[in-house]
Design an enzyme around this catalytic site. Structure first.
Site, PDB file in Angstrom:
ATOM      1  N   GLY A  71      48.960  32.134  40.763  1.00 22.72           N
ATOM      2  CA  GLY A  71      48.019  31.330  41.126  1.00 22.72           C
ATOM      3  C   GLY A  71      46.924  30.870  40.312  1.00 22.72           C
ATOM      4  O   GLY A  71      46.471  29.432  40.516  1.00 22.72           O
ATOM      5  N   ASN A 119      37.644  37.221  46.447  1.00 22.83           N
ATOM      6  CA  ASN A 119      38.355  38.201  45.891  1.00 22.83           C
ATOM      7  C   ASN A 119      37.492  39.651  46.107  1.00 22.83           C
ATOM      8  O   ASN A 119      38.078  40.745  46.249  1.00 22.83           O
ATOM      9  CB  ASN A 119      38.979  38.116  44.669  1.00 22.83           C
ATOM     10  CG  ASN A 119      38.163  37.669  43.588  1.00 22.83           C
ATOM     11  OD1 ASN A 119      37.104  36.983  43.963  1.00 22.83           O
ATOM     12  ND2 ASN A 119      38.027  38.491  42.462  1.00 22.83           N
ATOM     13  N   GLN A 125      43.529  34.803  47.946  1.00 22.62           N
ATOM     14  CA  GLN A 125      43.203  36.243  48.629  1.00 22.62           C
ATOM     15  C   GLN A 125      43.563  36.239  50.080  1.00 22.62           C
ATOM     16  O   GLN A 125      43.831  37.331  50.556  1.00 22.62           O
ATOM     17  CB  GLN A 125      42.000  36.714  48.366  1.00 22.62           C
ATOM     18  CG  GLN A 125      41.563  37.027  46.992  1.00 22.62           C
ATOM     19  CD  GLN A 125      42.372  38.451  46.600  1.00 22.62           C
ATOM     20  OE1 GLN A 125      42.816  39.071  47.663  1.00 22.62           O
ATOM     21  NE2 GLN A 125      42.536  38.737  45.296  1.00 22.62           N
ATOM     22  N   SER A 184      49.676  33.223  45.387  1.00 23.76           N
ATOM     23  CA  SER A 184      50.052  33.933  44.252  1.00 23.76           C
ATOM     24  C   SER A 184      50.865  35.245  44.983  1.00 23.76           C
ATOM     25  O   SER A 184      50.279  35.756  45.860  1.00 23.76           O
ATOM     26  CB  SER A 184      49.077  34.686  43.580  1.00 23.76           C
ATOM     27  OG  SER A 184      49.763  35.487  42.374  1.00 23.76           O
ATOM     28  N   CYS A 191      34.416  43.719  33.608  1.00 24.43           N
ATOM     29  CA  CYS A 191      34.436  44.553  32.444  1.00 24.43           C
ATOM     30  C   CYS A 191      35.024  44.061  31.236  1.00 24.43           C
ATOM     31  O   CYS A 191      36.411  43.655  31.594  1.00 24.43           O
ATOM     32  CB  CYS A 191      35.085  46.023  32.773  1.00 24.43           C
ATOM     33  SG  CYS A 191      34.151  46.671  33.945  1.00 24.43           S
TER      34      CYS A 191
END
Length: 384
Positions: A72, A153, A182, A202, A324
């Site tokens: 994607g 997402n 998604q 994707s 993160c």
């Protein structure tokens, strides 16, 4: 004996179906290159083109509109490279995107910053159609590329693509792309019916192998130049020998897609269970249409990294709504765009279901979350 884990992170990657893995293994045994003219090459080409038909069928287009990519991100970067155009017209010079787009769109384009407009979303994460209309009016007469994802997402919020396309058609010179990574495989998507100019997807989001995806182009829409040069593959739009085994797997996965009825029931059960555990729980995007497999939530005072580690130790795999990097937690741009406070966003967690999710997975998830909530509420009581 070790208990089975509950994998509830399908929006990140959905495990490959056994039937898909078997198809990949068979394709790996094919010796030919799809571009070769001998018998082995023709067999490889036939397998590739069958996969193209299967993937096209998933979004309601003929195989001639499907260009295979490595995923994607490459597909979206290709659309947003500045080369997408209608035949006989110049490429757009301005990009309009939603405030909650995936980074493959928001950071993956090649438009100068001064030529990019970001359209806000409401508190539910839905694109502000009035703001989009005003933006298009300001740029009437310019070539514009509008890129709005089909579903988010993190939150699973579904965007009103039909309305977006209608506004773009009123502009006259606007093309519309949707990052449907998604959404494909979770809800029905009719590319032609929506009137999109480009769509990207994707494979690993709907139980195909990682490393394969596709770009779908409308009739009369093309690219000025190939994104990857050095070969004439994929209609001269994407050079390089195709990942035949992965693409064959994606074709099989496309044919096996269900529309999520069971996932929605399980999602609702988990969501209700979470609300019963934590009365102050917040579900992001709860007032908006959402994917049938996704619930994004937070409990005031919950710390997502700590919660994810505890859940992992309890055999439950979830994701966080925060990004993160290098051990530091950054506020989710999606939740920030929705007006969620930094404190609440810091505890965002996401449950995302898939083809092999079971009631037992949901039960295990709720049991692990109950321990988290008990600990959190006990600490609150001690602090008071």
């Amino acid at each position: 004996m070790t208990s089975p884990r509950a994998y509830l992170d399908h929006n990140a990657t959905s495990p490959v179906r056994p039937e898909v893995a078997a198809a990949v293994a068979r394709a790996l045994a094919l010796p030919g290159n799809p571009s070769s003219v001998h018998a082995e090459g023709r067999a490889a080409r036939a397998a590739l083109e069958r996969a193209r038909v299967q993937v096209g069928g998933l979004v309601g287009v003929g195989s001639g509109r499907v260009v295979f990519t490595s995923g994607g991100t490459e597909a979206a970067n290709t659309v947003l490279s500045g080369a997408l155009r209608r035949s006989g017209e110049p490429a757009p010079t301005r990009l309009v995107i939603g405030a909650t787009e995936h980074a493959c769109v928001s950071a993956g384009h090649r438009f100068p910053a001064e030529h990019v407009d970001v359209v806000p979303v409401d508190a539910s994460g839905i694109i502000d159609l009035a703001a989009l209309a005003a933006c298009l009016d300001r740029h009437r007469g310019e070539g514009v590329l509008v890129s709005i994802h089909a579903a988010n997402n993190e939150t699973g919020v579904i965007q009103p693509l039909a309305e977006v396309v209608a506004l773009a058609r009123g502009h006259g010179r606007a093309l519309v792309h949707s990052d449907a990574v998604q959404a494909v495989g979770k809800i029905p998507l009719d590319f032609s019916g929506l009137g999109l100019d480009a769509l990207t997807l994707s494979g690993h989001k709907f139980a195909a192998p990682r490393g394969v995806g596709a770009l779908v182009l409308a009739e009369g829409v093309t690219l000025d130049s190939a994104f990857l040069r050095g070969g004439g593959q994929e209609g001269r739009l994407r050079g390089g020998t195709e990942n035949l085994s992965g693409l064959v797997g994606m074709g099989v996965a496309a044919e096996m897609v269900g529309l999520g009825e069971t996932q929605e029931a399980l999602r609702d059960t988990i969501e209700a269970g979470l609300r019963a555990l934590a009365p102050d729980l917040v579900v992001f995007g709860e007032a908006a249409p959402r994917l049938p497999n996704t619930v994004s939530f937070s409990i005031p005072g919950l710390d997502a990294p700590t919660a994810l580690m505890a859940l992992d130790l309890a055999g439950v795999a979830l994701s966080s709504g925060s990004a993160c990097a290098s051990g530091k937690v950054a506020r989710s741009p999606v939740l920030a765009a929705m007006g969620v406070s930094p404190a609440l966003a810091a505890g965002a967690l996401r449950v995302s279901l898939g083809w092999n999710s079971t009631i037992s997975d949901g039960t295990r998830c709720l049991a692990a979350c109950e321990r988290l909530v008990d600990t959190l509420y006990r600490r609150r009581g001690q602090a008071a």
